[in-house]
Design an enzyme around this catalytic site. Sequence first.
Site, PDB file in Angstrom:
ATOM      1  CG  LEU A  11      -1.960   0.984   1.387  1.00 59.80           C
ATOM      2  CD1 LEU A  11      -3.125   1.128   0.273  1.00 59.80           C
ATOM      3  CD2 LEU A  11      -2.493   1.313   2.699  1.00 59.80           C
ATOM      4  CG  ASP A  12       2.673   2.593  -3.267  1.00 64.07           C
ATOM      5  OD1 ASP A  12       3.426   1.747  -2.806  1.00 64.07           O
ATOM      6  OD2 ASP A  12       2.497   2.639  -4.776  1.00 64.07           O
ATOM      7  CB  ALA A  40       5.214  -8.208  -8.176  1.00 61.71           C
ATOM      8  CG  ASN A 186      16.784   2.252 -12.523  1.00 58.95           C
ATOM      9  OD1 ASN A 186      18.070   1.792 -12.164  1.00 58.95           O
ATOM     10  ND2 ASN A 186      15.795   2.492 -11.861  1.00 58.95           N
ATOM     11  CD  GLU A 223      14.230  14.277 -19.430  1.00 56.10           C
ATOM     12  OE1 GLU A 223      15.066  14.789 -19.804  1.00 56.10           O
ATOM     13  OE2 GLU A 223      13.549  14.325 -18.583  1.00 56.10           O
ATOM     14  CG  HIS A 224      17.316  10.904 -21.950  1.00 53.76           C
ATOM     15  ND1 HIS A 224      17.256  12.037 -22.814  1.00 53.76           N
ATOM     16  CD2 HIS A 224      17.885  11.278 -20.880  1.00 53.76           C
ATOM     17  CE1 HIS A 224      17.657  13.106 -22.041  1.00 53.76           C
ATOM     18  NE2 HIS A 224      18.138  12.521 -20.895  1.00 53.76           N
ATOM     19  CB  THR A 248       6.017   6.797  -7.900  1.00 59.43           C
ATOM     20  OG1 THR A 248       6.332   7.833  -7.501  1.00 59.43           O
ATOM     21  CG2 THR A 248       6.286   5.699  -7.068  1.00 59.43           C
ATOM     22  CG  ASP A 252       7.194  -1.316 -10.993  1.00 58.51           C
ATOM     23  OD1 ASP A 252       8.213  -1.744 -11.124  1.00 58.51           O
ATOM     24  OD2 ASP A 252       6.744  -0.626  -9.881  1.00 58.51           O
ATOM     25  CB  SER A 282       2.628   5.497 -15.810  1.00 61.28           C
ATOM     26  OG  SER A 282       4.201   5.671 -15.872  1.00 61.28           O
TER      27      SER A 282
END
EC number: 2.7.1.15
Length: 313
Positions: A11-12, A40, A186, A223-224, A248, A252, A282
């Site tokens: 839960l964020d 996940a 990343n 952004e690239h 955020t 994912d 997103s």
Amino acid sequence: MTVLAVGAYTLDLYMFGDRLPATGESVDAFDYATAHGGKAANVAVASARLGAPTRFVGCLGDDADGPAALAALRADGVEVGDCATAGGTATGRSFVYVDGGGRQIVMTWPGAANLLPASRAAATAASLPPGSVLVLQGEIPVETSAAAAAAAPPGVRLLLNPSPAAAFLGGTGRDLLGRADVLVLNEGELSVLAGGTPGARAGPVQGLRSRTRGRTVIVTRGEHGAEVVDDHGTMLIGAPVVDAVDTTGAGDAFTGALAAALRAGASLAQGVRLGCRVAAVSVTRRFCAPSYPSASELGVAPFHGPSGQERPT
């Protein structure tokens, strides 16, 4: 054929402010919210919203947040029948702080997420038909993820996001890297795993390729866009230009879209291009899973049906 994401739901808990606090500093937030998250679970939602048959296997607490999480995932079309519940343990939490430019810092308490039985993860992965895509990360114990990878039948593609990267520096984590058909990470994770700097990727990427089964590494670059390195060489795929509100969960979103596309028979380039589009959408919205677009919003056909019948553009 299906996309199976094995790992964490959390839960964020969000705080939005003009800027992020420095060490030892307290900064006033102008807004607060809660949303569904966990790497996940996020991947599963991104995949399911594109129409791909998708399953999530994780462990929830026996608090009120566990049933709420499962209900939210079902509402997005994710199959959750193999999830576990840990008695006497709360559902995991992530604390997310976002500044006015969409940049964020995150701290996660896994709670029940770390208690998914390895046997449950392995049994679910073992049931996958050929053509499926198994997605794993490092947010739960790598031993659990490794059990799922080892149980996956031939013909199941393993898409691995080694995040957090430190879990993959040795032992079981390093062995799990070796099972990956496609490695998605990343620039920061690349730096940790390969010992290079984020700006000097060629050597570190080739080193990672040599340690994976599929010899395919995708480095997401915000952004690239993304860099794809495989036996055919190196390819750069750009991302749409957008105004970021909250970054955020963008990684994912990318991974879930890539998994859905690969299950549908798309080429690697097509899948990465779609992943960049989904991630770009997103970041223009708040939160993780709630920010992910549907296939209709992107103007693509839903990825229903057997693998190979749809090829996204």
